[in-house]
Enzyme design. Structure first.
Site, PDB file in Angstrom:
ATOM      1  N   HIS A 127       0.833  -1.209   0.000  1.00  0.00           N
ATOM      2  CA  HIS A 127       0.000   0.000   0.000  1.00  0.00           C
ATOM      3  C   HIS A 127       0.873   1.268   0.000  1.00  0.00           C
ATOM      4  O   HIS A 127       0.427   2.315   0.467  1.00  0.00           O
ATOM      5  CB  HIS A 127      -0.931   0.053   1.211  1.00  0.00           C
ATOM      6  CG  HIS A 127      -1.741  -1.184   1.441  1.00  0.00           C
ATOM      7  ND1 HIS A 127      -3.067  -1.256   1.116  1.00  0.00           N
ATOM      8  CD2 HIS A 127      -1.420  -2.405   1.963  1.00  0.00           C
ATOM      9  CE1 HIS A 127      -3.540  -2.460   1.456  1.00  0.00           C
ATOM     10  NE2 HIS A 127      -2.549  -3.170   1.960  1.00  0.00           N
ATOM     11  N   SER A 131      14.454  20.359 -17.466  1.00  0.00           N
ATOM     12  CA  SER A 131      13.256  21.133 -17.765  1.00  0.00           C
ATOM     13  C   SER A 131      13.643  22.369 -18.553  1.00  0.00           C
ATOM     14  O   SER A 131      14.705  22.953 -18.329  1.00  0.00           O
ATOM     15  CB  SER A 131      12.597  21.551 -16.455  1.00  0.00           C
ATOM     16  OG  SER A 131      11.805  22.702 -16.645  1.00  0.00           O
ATOM     17  N   LYS A 172      15.747  20.731 -12.280  1.00  0.00           N
ATOM     18  CA  LYS A 172      15.067  19.451 -12.453  1.00  0.00           C
ATOM     19  C   LYS A 172      15.946  18.389 -13.105  1.00  0.00           C
ATOM     20  O   LYS A 172      16.673  18.676 -14.042  1.00  0.00           O
ATOM     21  CB  LYS A 172      13.812  19.653 -13.332  1.00  0.00           C
ATOM     22  CG  LYS A 172      12.752  20.506 -12.725  1.00  0.00           C
ATOM     23  CD  LYS A 172      12.093  19.864 -11.526  1.00  0.00           C
ATOM     24  CE  LYS A 172      11.265  18.686 -11.942  1.00  0.00           C
ATOM     25  NZ  LYS A 172      10.154  19.002 -12.829  1.00  0.00           N
ATOM     26  N   GLU A 175       9.233   7.198 -16.953  1.00  0.00           N
ATOM     27  CA  GLU A 175       7.916   7.782 -17.242  1.00  0.00           C
ATOM     28  C   GLU A 175       7.421   7.391 -18.627  1.00  0.00           C
ATOM     29  O   GLU A 175       6.256   7.020 -18.819  1.00  0.00           O
ATOM     30  CB  GLU A 175       7.979   9.315 -17.158  1.00  0.00           C
ATOM     31  CG  GLU A 175       8.145   9.862 -15.762  1.00  0.00           C
ATOM     32  CD  GLU A 175       8.250  11.379 -15.791  1.00  0.00           C
ATOM     33  OE1 GLU A 175       7.257  12.047 -15.487  1.00  0.00           O
ATOM     34  OE2 GLU A 175       9.341  11.899 -16.149  1.00  0.00           O
TER      35      GLU A 175
END
Lengths: 458, 458, 458, 458
Positions: free
Chosen positions: C157, C278, C284, C291
């Site tokens: 979880h 970025s 970043k 992804e």
């Protein structure tokens, strides 16, 4: 300026395989016009905010138009190391206007830029789809009107059920595609929102007049929330849903055309130009267009599955997964648009073999319901009438006759309510024209429906 | 009257396995109230058409209401041999009003009857979903308002990007669910069409006033084409599309709540009552609700896939395949409604650990963009500023400091444009409030967005 | 010979839009090598059957190899009017060997030809995927071995549950991808069936030795039924199922890498070369590769949906819909292969921040289960022990301490069974190594699992 | 013992809506027998490890069997507050054996328990499906054998192509379902792995002999990695993939039966007992079974979509999302099993209208390919022969004759190679029997294929 826009902090050279893996230029190059339109509007907005001088803005716009010219004339070159269409255009802009190009990206992130480009694409293509649906609706109306008196068996379970007008059958498709059109139009309302000015996710510190940008680009409103604007793609999912439903409708008429083109049915002739033959069987004339359209429905459903799945469970705001939204979107738009185009071309050239459809409507006990209705009119409860007619059909099947080929004594055996006036009640012509309740297949109804349909479209 | 409504012509007894296979009563029994409402309206319409006497209509209505009472009190019994809810009700009606019950099905087929029942169900449930979405939107507004000054790191790629207001983040969800609501409302316009009077497929020979039926049942219009009315289910596919998109949104907030509930983030506390523990690990407090909601998204997408697939390539008009539309429809409606319900209950009880979210917003170079903007304001082109800040971040990382922890000489090493006024520019508070372009995260913006949102809902 | 292979009976010129719509050359040109290999084997088989002379066969093979050379050197030109790769090659073959080329298609139809080409493609690509999975499995073993003593919190979880070895966690992925490999291999058994000789659908009248063709092409067997051979595509659906399941596994490790790369977790560092930055936020470092892989899963599921949908309900034998199987197939194969490739490259370069993972494993009550087990060993029933520990955790939470930070009197308050030997039992090291039942995370177990895994691969 | 197994640390009463939302008992109650079997094996394993005395184990087993008896006799009661089947059984066990019941869950978590239950379910049901596929394969062989000399037009594009034996057509389905069977069997190999002993995720500290548990439960092996064992569900996705592919095959034979049952084709008669009639049209005999089976394919694809989607991107190990795997799994298993069952019952009762299928095979130029082959045998290149026949077909169409109805002078006009021996070459009988290459439709081939098929099944 062939560096990455972000490589200040990287120590290693980006691996070539990684470049190929992450580059989206093969897909998003198709967005070039929207990207340039968006950049021009952004320039003008920066100028209005005093961030660019009017001269700088003019020069940038001129440079952007030059890049557009190069792309459209085919002299533009693409490579993976520039990742995406934004960087390609900005990189090339540098060749035209030098360092000034570096000011263009002020107050903008690729996150809001791609949200804008995609919305412009969907707005444009969605509008064109709506236009094609209008043409398709007209084609169905024309087909209905040109065959207004042609009768055909109506089917349920692919079993002959009751005679209907071919025109009525076609107008059923008109209704479906008219709803599809309305559905795309509703979708476009939600697309018509300008996201630029949302920057990376939090909005921008520059005093942009976003309404002005929206006006320049033809949007009705601006996005309310910057995080939502850069991170949601529900407008894509909605477009793909509309496209999927429309493909269901196209697959249904396609299935019917395939079945109707079989030797066994022979209800329609597809135009030769829309069929192909077999490399081995010279007699074949295959309904390839409807088959391909039917098959292509799967691909559009797949695009919808793809985008729903990729967006599921993504935290806010932008995630790189979202780059994968464009291929399924464009695949689906391309598929739907070519399917609509080919149908608009093909429909007017379909011919109906009315002698065969009418002969078919005359055989197969399609007047059984009307015989039951006849008995009801004479006072028998419907369920009971249904049973009586069932027995009559079983008898007629045994005799290899139709109901209207039984003589009166045979018929009265099943019910004493039957009289000589049963025969006209069982004729195809009467069956059609007695169904005059609104929405039914009676000739006058269908003519009026065609008139209303024409009005709805104009 | 326990016979099948159609078994006049059958010679063999229907096999029991076939009965079980074809029966839909386990599913469509849930439509009883719509079926009875539809039958009552049909009675009244038959009476108005003179097909039933007023007394007969009254008696049938009374009988139907009696059946409804029996169903609702649990005294009604179901069995597969009666196939579906229509036959169950009609069969039972016979016990109440005898042979008169056999007149009810006059001018009606199960084809238009089930189209009506399903539309009534979708209209009812879709309306309730829209209502729940309204509640959910309000809950997000309240959550935003109650935490108006809480700062949180905004993320892209799950990397800290720029600080945002928690309220701004919540209002992004408000926007998504507000669009979902609008989408359902658009869908409902296309559901709001009364199909009865289409009969099996061709319309009916009885002079029904269909507008009267529509009025009795609360529909705004009647269907234009009988074949379309009994054979299309695009309104179901559209509802399932809306539901799928809404589940995407729910899965996103759920993913965030799961991540935010991890020890590592600890941004929120879910209310104990909405969590469960572990049977083996006593310390666990699991975010079961968001996990289950996230998982349930798959089931709704599956329902959409199911109905798109089953409708694909079906020839007109009704085909038995269409019986399979109800299970995925009801599954998806149930899922969506319980997920919305549980979120409406849970959201108000979520607490934000503001000390932790604010500490997080202060670390991780979230002010890098603002440092670049600072340089742009001082005259540096954006792309160049981006590079400068990249180098400063790399340096700071090495020093294990944040940008705002570097002293001025360290900073000016990267650009001589940097002056003492950089420090306030790098503070979280200023970063938030400088993003005041429409849609940005500045506090005043968000407050105004909340006000506009409240107005939009009322 | 630029005519269609079937246009003897057509009176109208094929419309250009139709050509574009029906042409598959954009997609199936990628099958050229399989098509040529198949044609060469067909030539040899025709020669063995006496249908071609040995000289004719040699000349045709030479011609086919010339065409292959032209394609591979980029001098071959494509156009829609030649429909597909088969016609392109045959048309070009005519330039090389003249009228003799017309004999090549003897005893063959495009129906069995495309079935062959597609099987050769799937056999080839499926084999390569199995090879890549082998590499990926090795990469996980290496990663496990190189970090054999690194401890990490195990999660359920997304809540910390019990400490595990990082190596154990990686070996879980080894198991998944090993099963994926086995699944592809099982799939390939069913692909390994040679369909040529099935002709259009009914088999051929020419005395072909199909086993010889199979042998030449490296197939283990020939198809048993000609109608099945040209009309089924279950081998594609099976490959896409295997690919979808494998993408699920890739999406899971990707999700973990994304989460672990967040500032909050900071468990791993992805290699710089596999990340991007970025355009607006210089600090970043985004986990783009995981992804994108995660996002690409959706596209592969979409391909599976597409082919299942398009094959559903098609009557035997070949239907043109089936042309639409190749795009989703190739899209999915390309996606999976590039995702596997990038993972095989990236995995070895991932570094684990062991100080952080170990610190995390030490906090969050991960030893609660072991405290319960301790009590069970002392004679308490498990369910009761679970309750006792739950109370201890609640107390410790209030004290802001871990269980092992409570002193003995505090602990004995919850149960008098607790003695001083509890402290070692609650240490991470012991917790790991006590789980030595087969399949558990004890160091020795994991080392042995690694050894077994290496053996399984060789 | 009606408390939650984990509520030691909770301060608030669990909300009733939450209970209903999180409870899975409505679904997983169907797993009771697997859960009890698993618990019994677990007891025995605990006893062998000395954790339970033999007497305790016997008493627990007796208690578990008592619970099973109560469930099977219908006296067991269910409620949401006990969440799932595990807790229901354990709670009831307490009534039978008191505090001893609390020892059962030692060395076990619900995570490995549900993994076990689900694997037992899939093993059991998958095996039954394989058995049903065996029966279905036999039914196709019988249908083929019983109609060995029946000729039917073979179709491509739903256009008559070449005559085939009905038996050959049926044997194509035999091949499909034989592959389906093999696919399920391959899947079952991967299911046949015993997960118990993995505990929550990290393995257990108790010295369980997992091989003994496996042996008791009939598993061939034990899982290698505890995290994999509790967190992956690829065996479910694989089963659903197999089920989806099998439904594609069922949907295809269903489509054919629907088409063949139409008045226009009238190739087969479905048994009355497997059809239903119409509530409004007494003459209808609807092919409901094939229609429903065709429609149900969508639901199974939807289940696959659901589980792929829900598993996508879940971090290890167990997440509550996974509770949602059981409904789509069971829905799909139920659907497939009832579809297979109804087909096994229906197939033997289908009758073929051979006079109609044979008449159809004689008309529609199905001998065109054979005329081309005839010309090739006389020395004409195939592509040229194809063109000649195309022209002959066009001529014959104009004359409203078949090719074999043209007289010799008419035929020789198209090629002087044609002689009197063309007529037997164009007869249906010869066309069939000349296709004697392996896999072709020649009668002897098909007879041998039937024999091989019988052997393969035994």
């Amino acid at each position: 300026m062939s560096q990455k826009p972000w490589d200040g902090r990287f120590s290693e050279q980006t691996d070539r395989a990684v470049e190929a893996f992450t580059a989206s230029i093969d897909i998003d190059r198709r967005l070039y016009q929207y990207d340039i339109d968006g950049s021009i509007a952004h320039c003008r907005t920066l100028a209005r905010a005093g961030i660019l001088t009017p001269e700088e803005a003019d020069e940038l716009v001129f440079g952007l138009e030059s890049v557009r010219g190069e792309i459209e004339s085919g002299t533009f070159s693409y490579n993976d190391s520039l990742e995406d269409i934004h960087m390609h255009i900005e990189d090339r802009l540098f060749s035209h206007v030098g360092n000034l190009s570096r000011k263009l990206h002020t107050a903008r992130s690729r996150n809001d830029q791609i949200a804008l480009d995609t919305r412009l694409y969907v707005k444009d293509q969605g509008g064109k789809i709506a236009g094609q649906l209008l043409d398709l609706c007209k084609a169905f109306i024309d087909l209905a009107e040109n065959n207004i008196d042609v009768v055909l068996p109506g089917y349920t379970h692919l079993q002959r059920a009751q005679p209907v007008l071919f025109a009525h059958h076609m107008m059923a498709y008109f209704e479906m595609f008219a709803r599809d059109k309305a559905r795309f139009e509703d979708c476009l309302k939600r697309v018509d929102v300008m996201p630029l000015g949302s920057a990376a996710l939090a909005g921008t510190t520059y005093p942009l007049d976003r309404s002005y940008t929206a006006e320049l680009l033809g949007f009705s409103s601006v996005s309310e929330n910057s995080m939502d604007a850069v991170s949601d793609r529900d407008f894509i999912m909605e477009l793909l849903s509309c496209a999927s439903i429309c493909m269901v409708h196209l697959s249904r008429i396609s299935e019917e055309l395939v079945i109707w083109s079989s030797t066994e049915f022979s209800f329609v002739d597809l135009p030769d130009a829309f069929c192909t033959g077999s490399s081995i069987m010279p007699q074949k004339k295959n309904p390839d267009i409807p088959e391909l359209v039917r098959g292509k429905a799967g691909g559009v459903f797949g695009s919808l599955t793809a985008v729903l799945t990729l967006m599921k469970s993504l935290p806010l705001a932008y995630n790189r997964d979202m780059q994968e939204d464009k291929k399924p979107l464009m695949d689906a738009v391309d598929t739907l648009r070519t399917c609509l185009d080919i149908y608009v071309r093909m429909l007017p050239k379909i011919t109906v073999n009315r002698s065969l459809t009418e002969a078919a409507a005359d055989r197969g006990y399609l007047n059984a319901t009307d015989m039951a209705d006849y008995l009801v009119e004479k006072g028998m409860p419907f369920r009971e009438a249904h049973g009586v007619v069932g027995k009559a059909v079983a008898y007629a099947l045994g005799e290899k006759k139709e109901l209207h080929e039984l003589d009166l004594p045979e018929l009265t055996f099943f019910s004493s309510l039957i009289e000589d006036d049963i025969y006209p009640a069982l004729s195809v012509k009467q069956m059609i024209d007695r169904r005059k309740t609104y929405g039914g297949t009676a000739t006058q109804n269908v003519q009026e429906a065609i008139e209303r349909a024409r009005k709805r479209l104009s």
